[in-house]
Design an enzyme around this catalytic site. Structure first.
Site, short mmCIF file in Angstrom:
data_model
loop_
_atom_site.label_atom_id
_atom_site.label_comp_id
_atom_site.label_asym_id
_atom_site.label_seq_id
_atom_site.Cartn_x
_atom_site.Cartn_y
_atom_site.Cartn_z
CG ASP A 8 32.85 81.22 -29.61
OD1 ASP A 8 32.90 80.65 -30.72
OD2 ASP A 8 33.82 81.84 -29.12
CG LEU A 9 35.44 75.31 -29.15
CD1 LEU A 9 35.12 74.40 -27.97
CD2 LEU A 9 35.80 74.46 -30.37
CG ASP A 10 38.10 78.21 -31.18
OD1 ASP A 10 38.60 77.20 -30.66
OD2 ASP A 10 37.77 78.27 -32.38
CB THR A 16 41.25 76.78 -28.94
OG1 THR A 16 39.93 77.24 -28.73
CG2 THR A 16 41.36 75.33 -28.52
CE LYS A 44 40.81 86.66 -29.15
NZ LYS A 44 40.84 87.26 -27.80
N GLY A 45 36.35 84.50 -33.98
CA GLY A 45 34.98 84.23 -34.40
C GLY A 45 34.78 84.08 -35.90
CB ILE A 46 36.02 85.67 -38.88
CG1 ILE A 46 37.53 85.83 -38.84
CG2 ILE A 46 35.31 86.91 -38.31
CD1 ILE A 46 38.03 86.93 -39.76
NE ARG A 48 40.71 75.88 -40.96
CZ ARG A 48 40.46 74.58 -41.11
NH1 ARG A 48 40.91 73.92 -42.14
NH2 ARG A 48 39.73 73.93 -40.21
CB SER A 113 32.09 76.79 -32.65
OG SER A 113 33.41 76.89 -33.15
CB ALA A 114 33.44 80.18 -36.88
CB SER A 115 36.18 75.84 -34.81
OG SER A 115 37.19 74.88 -35.00
CG ASN A 117 40.07 71.93 -36.36
OD1 ASN A 117 40.32 70.88 -36.93
ND2 ASN A 117 40.59 73.09 -36.75
CE LYS A 144 30.21 82.34 -33.90
NZ LYS A 144 30.95 81.84 -32.71
CD GLU A 168 30.87 84.52 -29.97
OE1 GLU A 168 32.05 84.82 -29.78
OE2 GLU A 168 30.52 83.74 -30.86
CG ASP A 169 36.26 84.56 -27.46
OD1 ASP A 169 35.46 84.12 -28.32
OD2 ASP A 169 37.50 84.48 -27.59
C1 BG6 Z 1 36.52 80.41 -34.49
C2 BG6 Z 1 37.78 81.10 -34.03
O1 BG6 Z 1 35.88 79.84 -33.39
O2 BG6 Z 1 36.83 79.39 -35.44
C3 BG6 Z 1 38.57 81.63 -35.22
O3 BG6 Z 1 37.45 82.16 -33.16
C4 BG6 Z 1 38.83 80.49 -36.19
O4 BG6 Z 1 39.77 82.19 -34.76
C5 BG6 Z 1 37.51 79.84 -36.60
O5 BG6 Z 1 39.52 80.95 -37.35
C6 BG6 Z 1 37.70 78.68 -37.58
O6 BG6 Z 1 38.37 77.64 -36.93
P1 BG6 Z 1 38.94 76.38 -37.66
O7 BG6 Z 1 39.28 75.44 -36.51
O8 BG6 Z 1 37.86 75.82 -38.53
O9 BG6 Z 1 40.14 76.79 -38.44
MG MG Z 2 35.57 82.63 -29.73
#
Ligand code: BG6
Ligand code: MG
Length: 218
Positions: A8-10, A16, A44-46, A48, A113-115, A117, A144, A168-169
């Site tokens: 996982d990233l964040d 972050t 966390k993990g879900i 945006r 990662s779910a991000s 970014n 997730k 994972e965190d």
């Molecule tokens: C996850 C974070 O890795 O990414 C969440 O734990 C975050 O907190 C999700 O909402 C989505 O991230 P982003 O950068 O696409 O808004």
């Molecule tokens: Mg995380």
């Protein structure tokens, strides 16, 4: 036999999670309510959009689809402004050393990662070239605890699910790992990650060989 690590990233590679929290908290405060760190654990993990919907529900705020979308965009702009200032010094303790050990052992490294970014952040902190595969919020449709992100990670590495370990965190992230048939190392505490197979405060000082022995025992 462990052949891949899915990170996982964040909150695992970089902290972050605090920037996400700051940006969401400001949005909630602007709307006239507050969120605290305990509530934040659920975010966390879900994704945006899942996050904003949970926060609005928490504040009993009902908005149109368009307004929700605009607020999510504003939150992301505030978040991006913060993460663009990051440097390699913000990579969490022990991660660079762990990556060296994984490469030496021939174990593949992927991002799960779910991000959306994620690639931007990995470039900013200079980690992007370390990955054999990247699965992020741009390539999954289910948040997730759905296992999609880790199933795609294993597939991208050409590995069987059971050959992969997740790091994972987030509670939801550990659930996702288990649904994918993978063991999970939780970065955190037993209180926020009671479901993890192994819990570490960080990777500082961790010897991969010993970690793998512990994972195989578990
Ligand atoms: C996850 C974070 O890795 O990414 C969440 O734990 C975050 O907190 C999700 O909402 C989505 O991230 P982003 O950068 O696409 O808004
Ligand atoms: Mg995380």
């Amino acid at each position: 036999m462990i052949k891949g690590f899915l990170f996982d990233l964040d909150g695992v590679l970089v902290d972050t999670a605090v920037y996400h929290y700051k940006a969401w908290k400001k949005m909630a405060n602007d709307l006239g309510f507050d969120i605290d760190e305990e509530f934040n654990e659920q975010l966390k993990g879900i994704s945006r959009m899942d996050s904003i919907n949970l926060i609005l529900k928490q504040g009993n705020v009902s908005l149109s689809e368009g307004e929700i979308h605009d607020l999510a965009t504003l939150k992301n702009e505030a978040y991006v402004e913060m993460v663009d200032q990051m440097t390699a010094e913000e990579i969490l303790p022990g991660i660079p050393e762990l990556f060296v050990q994984l490469k030496k052992a021939g174990i593949k490294i992927a991002l799960g990662s779910a991000s959306k970014n994620a690639p931007r952040i990995l470039k900013t902190i200079g980690l992007i070239d370390e990955f054999d595969a990247i699965v992020d919020g741009n390539s999954v449709s289910k948040s997730k605890p759905d296992p999609e992100v880790f199933l795609k990670g294993a597939e991208a590495l050409g590995l069987a699910n059971v050959e992969c370990i997740v790091v994972e965190d987030a509670y939801a992230g550990v659930e996702a790992a288990h649904s994918a048939g993978m063991k999970a190392i939780g970065i955190g505490t037993k209180t926020n990650l009671p479901n993890a197979d192994i819990i570490l405060p960080s990777f500082e000082g961790i010897v991969l060989e010993e970690l793998i022995k512990d994972l195989e025992k578990n």
